[in-house]
Design an enzyme around this catalytic site. Structure first.
Site, PDB file in Angstrom:
ATOM      1  N   ASP A  47      10.623 -18.341  69.331  1.00 51.98           N
ATOM      2  CA  ASP A  47       9.805 -17.139  69.494  1.00 51.98           C
ATOM      3  C   ASP A  47       8.334 -17.370  69.124  1.00 51.98           C
ATOM      4  O   ASP A  47       7.756 -16.626  68.320  1.00 51.98           O
ATOM      5  CB  ASP A  47      10.358 -15.998  68.608  1.00 51.98           C
ATOM      6  CG  ASP A  47      11.841 -15.759  68.800  1.00 51.98           C
ATOM      7  OD1 ASP A  47      12.323 -15.863  69.934  1.00 51.98           O
ATOM      8  OD2 ASP A  47      12.528 -15.455  67.791  1.00 51.98           O
ATOM      9  N   GLU A 254      13.179  -7.869  76.232  1.00 53.82           N
ATOM     10  CA  GLU A 254      12.640  -8.102  74.877  1.00 53.82           C
ATOM     11  C   GLU A 254      11.415  -8.994  74.988  1.00 53.82           C
ATOM     12  O   GLU A 254      11.019  -9.411  76.072  1.00 53.82           O
ATOM     13  CB  GLU A 254      13.696  -8.733  73.967  1.00 53.82           C
ATOM     14  CG  GLU A 254      14.143 -10.114  74.405  1.00 53.82           C
ATOM     15  CD  GLU A 254      15.307 -10.674  73.577  1.00 53.82           C
ATOM     16  OE1 GLU A 254      15.818 -10.007  72.678  1.00 53.82           O
ATOM     17  OE2 GLU A 254      15.714 -11.822  73.872  1.00 53.82           O
TER      18      GLU A 254
HETATM   19  O1  FUB Z   1      14.964 -14.964  67.664  1.00 51.81           O
HETATM   20  C1  FUB Z   1      15.752 -13.802  67.597  1.00 51.81           C
HETATM   21  C2  FUB Z   1      15.616 -13.016  68.854  1.00 51.81           C
HETATM   22  O2  FUB Z   1      15.979 -13.832  69.967  1.00 51.81           O
HETATM   23  C3  FUB Z   1      14.202 -12.602  69.187  1.00 51.81           C
HETATM   24  O3  FUB Z   1      13.753 -11.523  68.447  1.00 51.81           O
HETATM   25  C4  FUB Z   1      14.351 -12.361  70.640  1.00 51.81           C
HETATM   26  O4  FUB Z   1      13.157 -12.204  71.337  1.00 51.81           O
HETATM   27  C5  FUB Z   1      15.122 -13.583  71.060  1.00 51.81           C
HETATM   28  O5  FUB Z   1      14.302 -14.693  71.240  1.00 51.81           O
END
Ligand code: FUB
Length: 355
Positions: A47, A254
């Site tokens: 991320d 997301e």
């Molecule tokens: O790294 C945990 C979660 O997985 C993140 O918050 C999302 O965007 C995905 O990458």
């Protein structure tokens, strides 16, 4: 959990979406030829939110760790407990890990799962934004600050009031205003919120209804509060209609991010269960944003998560995959590559691997 998306589950073995992808990834990892190498290999990172502060690139990633938690569609396998900050050498982009910048033990309101963070700079103070579950298991977004871009960061005693869900991203506009974007489906709990109320039950509109949107609010001058009610970030199609719940190749899932190129606002994000980084453009930080295309094709690992930043006249895409762990979906590594805007502003689609 209840989802109306049926992609990539292996029902014969009752595997979760994440396990199904991981099963395939563990088999194909060794045959993929990656175009970019991990920025660091001594820890797992994910991320990546990259920013240029004082002429240097800093990367604010999640810090992935081994866990015995189930690999499920709630994201329980993402059990992160702290954050490290990386800085990049301006000549060869080699990375330095500056150690622990914030630990969950130092966040009074948080209980677990320090997921994708971001950072911002204003008037000599560096602000760090991060999601975590509160003591009731509800994801919220916290703020912390430091006089240094590498921390250590001191967390505020409580989360930012009015925030919920995951994946904060802060965009600074040309007039110095900062906007906080956030949101994520499934384990990110966006589907559990309605009119400011958290419901334990997952609730998705029907497939032909507008998709659940990311959220945005301007930050207050103090950078640790919202200046306004959160608003929806609406993505529209070529006919001006909101992208629908069932359009999981284009709808927001997301990992929101905003950059501005030639006066145009680019809203980019992960499509989640279709595993792409997509983008849409608009003429305001609030949108609406018109869907344009794919920035990054699916990578090794279930998640796809990115950031985009300008450094010395070139744009760069920061992303992650699971190549360092040879396909374990929760043990990822951050990478970077150049990102090209065509003359008409369109972004060239990137493949992370040789064909
Ligand atoms: O790294 C945990 C979660 O997985 C993140 O918050 C999302 O965007 C995905 O990458």
């Amino acid at each position: 959990m209840t989802t109306n998306i049926q992609a990539d589950t292996d029902s014969a073995e009752s595997l979760s979406h994440a396990e199904t992808i991981q099963k395939k990834d563990l088999q194909r990892a060794n045959s993929l030829q990656e175009k970019s190498k991990p920025l660091v290999e001594h820890i797992y990172t994910a991320d990546p939110s990259a920013h240029v502060f004082d002429g240097k690139i800093y990367v604010y990633p999640s810090h992935d760790i081994e866990t015995d938690n189930a690999i499920n569609d709630n994201g329980d396998h993402f059990a992160m407990e702290d954050y490290h900050v990386l800085s990049l050498d301006s000549n060869d982009f080699s990375a330095t890990d500056h150690g622990v910048a914030l630990s969950i033990d130092d966040v009074p309101w948080a209980s677990k799962q320090m997921w994708a963070p971001d950072a911002a700079h204003k008037d000599g103070t560096y602000y760090f934004y991060f999601p975590a579950r509160d003591k009731d298991g509800i994801f919220r977004i916290g703020a912390a600050s430091s006089t240094s871009p590498i921390g250590p960061f001191k967390a505020e005693p409580d989360y930012i009031q009015g925030t919920f869900s995951i994946d904060p991203a802060v965009f600074e506009d040309d007039d110095g205003s900062h906007y906080l974007y956030f949101g994520g489906l499934w384990g990110g709990q966006l589907q559990n919120w309605n009119n400011g109320q958290f419901n334990k039950e997952d609730k998705y509109p029907n497939n032909d209804q507008p998709a659940l949107p990311a959220k945005v609010a301007k930050l207050s001058a103090n950078m640790i509060e919202l200046d306004e009610e959160v608003k929806d970030v609406v993505i529209i199609d070529e006919h001006g209609e909101p992208v629908t719940v069932g359009d999981n190749n284009r709808r927001f899932f997301e990992g929101p991010w905003v950059h501005k190129n030639n006066g145009v606002y680019y809203f980019s994000y992960s499509t989640g269960d279709t595993h792409k980084i997509a983008y849409a453009t608009g003429n305001s930080p609030y949108g609406p944003f018109t869907y344009q295309g794919v920035i990054l094709n699916p990578v090794l690992g279930w998640t796809n998560h990115h950031s985009i930043t300008l450094f010395e006249g070139k744009w760069y895409l920061f992303y992650h995959d699971s190549s360092l762990s040879r396909g374990k979906t929760h043990l990822r590594c951050v990478k970077m590559t150049e990102l090209i805007h065509d003359e008409d502003g369109a972004i060239k689609t990137i493949d992370a691997y040789e064909k």
